[in-house]
Design an enzyme around this catalytic site. Structure first.
Site, PDB file in Angstrom:
ATOM      1  N   LYS A 159      57.988  60.780  50.673  1.00 16.37           N
ATOM      2  CA  LYS A 159      57.388  62.037  51.137  1.00 16.37           C
ATOM      3  C   LYS A 159      57.454  63.153  50.095  1.00 16.37           C
ATOM      4  CE  LYS A 159      56.392  60.849  55.521  1.00 16.37           C
ATOM      5  NZ  LYS A 159      57.403  59.992  56.065  1.00 16.37           N
ATOM      6  N   GLU A 172      54.963  69.520  59.890  1.00 16.16           N
ATOM      7  CA  GLU A 172      55.378  68.732  61.041  1.00 16.16           C
ATOM      8  C   GLU A 172      56.281  67.628  60.521  1.00 16.16           C
ATOM      9  OE1 GLU A 172      52.772  68.022  59.253  1.00 16.16           O
ATOM     10  OE2 GLU A 172      53.141  65.884  58.927  1.00 16.16           O
ATOM     11  N   SER A 213      59.707  52.304  51.263  1.00 17.41           N
ATOM     12  CA  SER A 213      59.287  53.706  51.323  1.00 17.41           C
ATOM     13  C   SER A 213      60.436  54.696  51.451  1.00 17.41           C
ATOM     14  CB  SER A 213      58.305  53.897  52.483  1.00 17.41           C
ATOM     15  OG  SER A 213      58.852  53.405  53.688  1.00 17.41           O
TER      16      SER A 213
HETATM   17  C1  LIG Z   1      57.265  59.029  57.087  1.00 20.27           C
HETATM   18  C2  LIG Z   1      57.695  57.704  56.639  1.00 20.27           C
HETATM   19  C3  LIG Z   1      56.854  56.583  56.760  1.00 20.27           C
HETATM   20  C4  LIG Z   1      55.512  56.625  57.438  1.00 20.27           C
HETATM   21  O1  LIG Z   1      54.577  57.468  56.871  1.00 20.27           O
HETATM   22  P1  LIG Z   1      53.370  56.961  55.981  1.00 20.27           P
HETATM   23  O2  LIG Z   1      52.553  58.171  55.786  1.00 20.27           O
HETATM   24  O3  LIG Z   1      52.657  55.897  56.759  1.00 20.27           O
HETATM   25  O4  LIG Z   1      53.925  56.427  54.724  1.00 20.27           O
HETATM   26  C5  LIG Z   1      57.285  55.383  56.239  1.00 20.27           C
HETATM   27  N1  LIG Z   1      58.498  55.259  55.658  1.00 20.27           N
HETATM   28  C6  LIG Z   1      59.339  56.315  55.550  1.00 20.27           C
HETATM   29  C7  LIG Z   1      60.661  56.105  54.901  1.00 20.27           C
HETATM   30  C8  LIG Z   1      58.971  57.564  56.024  1.00 20.27           C
HETATM   31  O5  LIG Z   1      59.812  58.593  55.905  1.00 20.27           O
END
Ligand SMILES: *Cc1c(COP(=O)(O)O)cnc(C)c1O
Length: 404
Positions: free
Chosen positions: A95, A117, A384
């Protein structure tokens, strides 16, 4: 099957084929146009790119490693598995890539106040972080249910100086938090920039967020070419709004040989209101500024969703994913809560890496596919984020005991 996707999307009106666009109240049309113009100017401004790249290197810690998961690979007995380590970024997820880009844009536009948000709290933390860095006021909207299940991140945001506003409307999760953020934005346009956290919403957000996140795929491409001297066979990423997935996929869209798989939240199984897998039972509709696949009933009422991971628990999916799916360029599947929990524990025990519950959905799909692939095949899984925020929730679910 068309294997080549159009890299020149969205078009000038923000459409990816029939998806995307700008469906907002009249009062938001002008600020979105202003944002669009400023963003495209910045994108072509070497000074802006230099500043962005400076903070991504010096503050976020990029490039993130592409790590060969040797023990996971051995255990699965098939394809070679690499992890793109977005979990190692400052603040613990992908993010921050987008938050840095947007705060630099806000600064360019002379804004002094940030709103955002958040679902799992990772985007709230990323926004609060960049607001602190640039001395801006920051208000984060978060569903009351999410505040409870992601307590750690609520405290982090407060420590960073942000005001956290719990949203008690509706299902008290991400969708309601987005509504409140949009309401705030309409009221405070003059000094406020809305840092939207995923590749979703009205144009230009989906294209802008994708472009800020494509660094994941640009790096992964160069890294795998260096390590393996060839492109990977398969990319796997979890899909909430879709930003980490499109960030990884986008630089590979033209490489026909690279298969792209997005993993949605299968929750308790594919029954109404028990999951958040928009491509399983979702239909075309408009929600929060854009046209895409949405979980809605026959009257167009948005359905409740469920996932063990707050970050995937949303009724709509980013428009570019809807496009890639209809063009058969990417494939979308799901992992259930149980599969994600199993993958979470497996990665912790085999690799010494505690993933975010969201990312564990991608790992779960890798556990299904890798054993069926040959030993010289290559998979990249987008990790992620890291799992610190999920530790208490998972400990309760898998019944870990405190030592007496
Ligand atoms: C917010 C988040 C997601 C989901 O959001 P995307 O916009 O689909 O990437 C996935 N993994 C983590 C660790 C997140 O914080």
């Amino acid at each position: 099957m068309s294997a080549v996707a159009n890299l020149n999307l969205p078009d000038a009106t923000g459409h990816f084929g029939p998806f995307g666009g700008r469906y907002v109240p009249e009062t938001l049309m002008h600020p979105l146009q202003e944002l669009e113009e400023e963003y495209f100017r910045a994108q072509h401004d070497p000074e802006f790119q230099k500043e962005l790249s400076y903070y991504l290197t010096e503050f976020v810690g990029r490039p993130s490693p592409l790590y060969f998961a040797e023990r996971l690979t051995k255990e699965l007995g098939g394809a070679k598995v690499y992890l793109k380590r977005e979990d190692l970024n400052h603040t613990g997820a992908h993010k921050i890539n987008n938050a840095i880009g947007q705060i630099l844009l806000a600064k360019r536009m002379g804004k002094t106040r940030i709103i955002a948000e958040t679902g799992a709290g990772q985007h709230g933390v990323a926004s609060a972080t960049v607001a602190a860095m640039f001395g801006m006021k920051c208000v984060i909207y978060m569903g009351a249910v999410d505040c409870q299940r992601q307590e750690l991140n609520v405290y982090r945001m407060k420590m960073l100086g942000a005001e956290v506003v719990p949203v008690h409307a509706g299902q008290k999760t991400l969708k309601e938090a987005v509504n409140e953020a949009m309401r705030d934005w309409v009221t405070n346009l003059r000094n406020t920039h809305y840092i939207l956290g995923t590749a979703y919403g009205a144009h230009p957000y989906p294209v802008m967020v994708r472009n800020f996140q494509r660094i994941i795929g640009d790096e992964a491409r160069a890294q795998i070419l260096e390590k393996e001297k060839r492109l990977p066979d398969l990319l796997i990423a979890c899909v909430g709004g879709g930003s980490n997935a499109i960030g990884l996929f986008y630089p590979f869209l033209d490489d026909k040989s690279v298969k792209l798989v997005g993993v949605e939240a299968g929750g308790l199984g594919i029954k109404p209101e028990q999951h958040a897998a928009r491509f399983q039972g979702g239909s075309l509709g408009v929600l929060q500024g854009t046209r895409s696949y949405i979980l809605q009933d026959e009257f167009g009422q948005i359905q409740s969703t469920h996932s063990v991971s707050a970050g995937l628990d949303y009724a709509a999916v980013g428009p570019e994913h809807a496009w890639l799916r209809d063009a058969s360029r990417a494939e979308y599947t799901y992992a259930t809560d149980d599969q994600a929990l199993e993958a979470f524990m497996k990665l912790a025990r085999l690799e010494g890496i505690i993933p975010a519950l969201e990312s564990a959905h991608a790992v779960a799909e890798c556990m299904v596919r890798a054993p069926k692939m040959s030993k010289d095949a290559l998979i990249i899984v987008n990790l992620s984020g890291r799992g610190d925020k999920d530790v208490a929730q998972v400990a309760a679910k898998v019944k870990l005991q405190m030592p007496k």
